[in-house]
Scaffold this active site. Structure first.
Site, PDB file in Angstrom:
ATOM      1  N   ASP A 199       0.805  -1.217   0.000  1.00 11.97           N
ATOM      2  CA  ASP A 199       0.000   0.000   0.000  1.00 11.97           C
ATOM      3  C   ASP A 199       0.841   1.272   0.000  1.00 11.97           C
ATOM      4  OD1 ASP A 199      -2.546  -1.016  -0.318  1.00 11.97           O
ATOM      5  OD2 ASP A 199      -2.682  -1.589   1.786  1.00 11.97           O
TER       6      ASP A 199
ATOM      7  N   ASP B 173      -6.539  -4.880  -4.842  1.00 15.43           N
ATOM      8  CA  ASP B 173      -6.308  -3.502  -4.411  1.00 15.43           C
ATOM      9  C   ASP B 173      -4.966  -2.945  -4.893  1.00 15.43           C
ATOM     10  OD1 ASP B 173      -7.640  -5.396  -2.825  1.00 15.43           O
ATOM     11  OD2 ASP B 173      -7.687  -4.107  -1.068  1.00 15.43           O
TER      12      ASP B 173
END
Ligand code: GLY
Length: 391
Positions: free
Chosen positions: A104, A171
């Site tokens: 991330d 994601d």
């Protein structure tokens, strides 16, 4: 360097008024939040729409910074830039901690450091963005052709290692924007190659033949052989988690914007057509498309916000007839969010959107989410003709 831009596009007066008024309320909400938040970053909302704050490094820690840089772009008010910049030590600390760095890094540094660089030309912010991109590239698994999502937590936690190693997730496509930016900045081909390879693996293994998607996909950790899809935040391994589909729509569209690859554009389009079909008449989707949208299951405002931003980006990448269709769809998603989830005129709320489904299998649903709020602002700005973002 990207310059502050002001809207000069062409949308209907009614639409322009409605979305502009909401954006004005978003900026006011952020301004009011600053003294309450201090240097803290929202993690998830409580039942009465107050923020629970991040406690240390967290994948969501950059979304408030991203909103502050958007507010700075909208207003040129230095208070927003100062509040984002004051958070820098927290972001420096993530770069210095191998346990805090995971896939991330893109969400975190695109919206914090890259946003600061693009908004102000600050060289330290640029260097932090490049450092984050290098750390993201280092997670690439040559054998399977993917960026590993999560981390084992140490040699003694075999269960977490089995769970994390060899796993790619939908994601991660959002994190590729950091690599495309780093490639544009430096010309270093590694950044572009890893982004392209991970994107191709996402298309091959996360996207099913019917254009629904797996949340995650597992590879043999020794050989890199593809094994099977598996959910983590969705309802079932063979279901379609609404936010995962939205991450991929926005992500493939953004990859096409960065590279011009027609395969990326086609993927974004196919996944958006599928999501629209799965939604039927609803516009804030049920959190997983395998479940009935009859009010008996939580809806996910964040999935609608990410998808709205994604299809409005898609509209900027296609011919005029198709663009009109994606704009209509994006506006219908925004209109549904305004009708069902908008908190910007609720003086008691600290965030912008209610009814986000953070992680339903883990018991987190029906709450404000910092990413829902960020993508809501991005989608509203795209609806108003803005095209300068930090991806
Ligand atoms: N990246 C985690 C989520 O979408 O909830």
């Amino acid at each position: 360097m990207q310059k502050t831009s002001y809207f000069n596009g062409d949308v209907s007066v009614a639409g322009k008024d409605k979305y502009q008024q909401t954006l004005t309320r978003c900026v006011a909400r952020l301004r009011g939040l600053l003294p309450v938040a201090g240097l803290r970053n929202p993690k998830i909302g409580t039942a009465n729409n107050q923020w629970i704050w991040c406690d240390g490094p967290d994948w969501v820690m950059g979304f408030l910074s991203g909103q502050l840089w958007l507010a700075h772009q909208l207003t040129a008010d230095p208070v927003f830039a100062a509040a984002a910049r004051a958070r820098r030590p927290q972001f420096r600390a993530v770069l210095d901690s191998r346990k805090a760095r995971d896939h991330d890094l893109g969400f975190i540094y695109s919206l914090h450091s890259v946003a600061e660089w693009l908004s102000t030309g600050d060289a330290v912010a640029r260097a932090m963005g490049i450092e984050a991109a290098r750390a993201l590239v280092a997670r690439f698994r040559e054998d399977g052709g993917y960026i590993q999502a999560w981390n084992p937590v140490g040699p003694h936690d075999r269960e977490q290692a089995r769970f994390a190693n060899g796993r790619m997730i939908a994601d991660t496509i959002q994190n590729l924007a950091l690599l495309h930016w780093a490639h544009r900045e430096t010309g270093i081909t590694d950044f572009r190659e890893v982004a392209d390879l991970h994107e191709a693996t996402s298309l091959r293994h996360l996207v099913r033949d019917d254009d629904t998607t797996f949340h995650t996909f597992l590879f043999d950790t020794a050989t890199g052989e593809p094994l099977h899809g598996q959910t983590h935040q969705g309802h079932a391994d063979d279901s379609c988690w609404a936010r995962g589909q939205a991450w991929l729509i926005h992500g493939f569209a953004n990859c096409h914007r960065a590279t011009g690859n027609p395969v990326s554009l086609d993927a974004a389009r196919r996944l958006a057509i599928k999501a629209k079909a799965l939604m039927g008449e609803t516009r804030v989707p049920v959190w997983d498309y395998a479940l009935p949208a009859d009010g008996s299951h939580p809806i996910d405002s964040s999935a609608a916000a990410v998808m709205a931003a994604g299809v409005l980006m898609l509209a900027d990448l296609v011919d005029a007839d198709e663009a009109a269709e994606w704009r209509d769809f994006g506006h219908s998603l925004l209109d549904a969010l305004l009708a069902k989830c908008d908190l910007t005129d609720d003086a008691a709320a600290q965030g912008m959107l209610a009814h986000g489904a953070g992680h339903v299998p883990a018991g987190r649903a029906d709450a404000m989410l910092p990413y829902g709020d960020y993508y809501f602002m991005e989608a509203l700005m795209r609806a108003q003709g803005h095209s300068d973002f930090f991806w």
